[in-house]
Enzyme design. Sequence first.
Site, PDB file in Angstrom:
ATOM      1  N   ASP A  90      16.004 -61.417 -16.543  1.00 11.08           N
ATOM      2  CA  ASP A  90      15.294 -60.732 -17.670  1.00 11.08           C
ATOM      3  C   ASP A  90      15.382 -59.211 -17.173  1.00 11.08           C
ATOM      4  OD1 ASP A  90      13.400 -61.242 -15.609  1.00 11.08           O
ATOM      5  OD2 ASP A  90      11.925 -60.557 -17.096  1.00 11.08           O
ATOM      6  N   GLU A  97      10.588 -62.572 -15.000  1.00  8.51           N
ATOM      7  CA  GLU A  97      10.290 -61.495 -13.773  1.00  8.51           C
ATOM      8  C   GLU A  97       9.383 -60.034 -14.083  1.00  8.51           C
ATOM      9  OE1 GLU A  97      10.100 -58.994 -10.252  1.00  8.51           O
ATOM     10  OE2 GLU A  97      10.916 -58.569 -12.366  1.00  8.51           O
TER      11      GLU A  97
END
Lengths: 54, 354
Positions: free
Chosen positions: B72, B124
Amino acid sequence: MITCPECEGRVAAPEEPRVHEIVECAECRSELEVVGLDPLLVALAPEVEEDWGE
Amino acid sequence: MNDPADDGYAVALLKSMLDTPSPSYQEGELAADLMVQMRAMGYTAHLDKAGNVVGVLDRGRGPTVMMLGHIDTVPGSVPVRFEEGRLYGRGAVDAKGPMAAMVCAGARATGFCGRVVVVGAVEEETPGSRGAVHIRKNHPPPDALIVGEPSGWSAVVLGYKGKLDLHYRVERPATHPSSPWPKAVELAAEVWRALLTHLGPDTSHTRFDRPGVTLVSLMGDLTRASAEFSVRTPPGFDGDACLDALRRATPEGELLVRNAVAACRVGRSDPVVRALSAAIRDQGARPTAKVKTATSDMNTLAEEWRIPMATYGPGDSTLCHHDDEHIELADYLAAVRVLTGALTALPAAESTAS
């Protein structure tokens, strides 16, 4: 064996030392960097850098 | 085209990852694409229940080494383009560059004996780090772990500060501004002052061994107020004592912990650090050791996994989340070689340490 430049204690040499390798003095816990191979020379390792971010 | 030993393929893999936007909570398309790419490179790959992409290479008897990055990114678009040896795009350094380098290195490390597990974790960049938490809960601890974040290709990250995110809210009866009773917004300001007092005069966002503190928000009036505080915590920081101090100083209102993760730090003699450092030396550079004042998935995994670990990956971390985010392709390819060398050396480094 090599001599710790910080406490003059005896430090076991790495089996296959390489330049820039880090070894630790068992007596004073100083981190030492291999700076020469023939003869084997160590110096206090550079400080760990502190960095911003991930 | 799918030859992982080919630098052109490594660059094409990273570009394809940058061409697929994957802001947090929207990683599905990239995870599926990466699963297909990993299978083409010889991995057994699947998506787990959290949406992480997990690839495994079984190379016989030996340790299990996990390389975990995140797929991400923060929101925002950076046009994907090559310019003067650089590849631009959102996530180029944080952290698709490190992720792609790990995928390629796992495939290239044919001399490694054991099991390579490569994880592209989701979320994350969010407070919960759900992808890494899922791995921690559901995957047995590997024998060694490399977390993929931009350390710079010739540096190894030994640790990160922790984080304690707090939210305070309070309500007070309506009253005249000149009344002697504390107003809601004054109480919120008082919590901030109590936090500064508890942490002491030496707070710092640039020193690893000192807490850093940020007033994230402060909103309110006489009757209602809320505030958010973020404390970056050094190793050994006592979060419970901090909360106790704040609650004693301001008994009214509600103080909630939004997110908490402890600091982590390994030593230079950690087998993973040694393997990465040796591989950097093999590329002709002097390895640098760093600690970081932010947090990463290394914190999340280190909370329960007591295993050799370090963080490594190509890229300049000052470009994380930046509108000019890019990676030097030479650094990216050097990192692929470093990771390949470190993987191959890890079983020996582990046995030397034990």
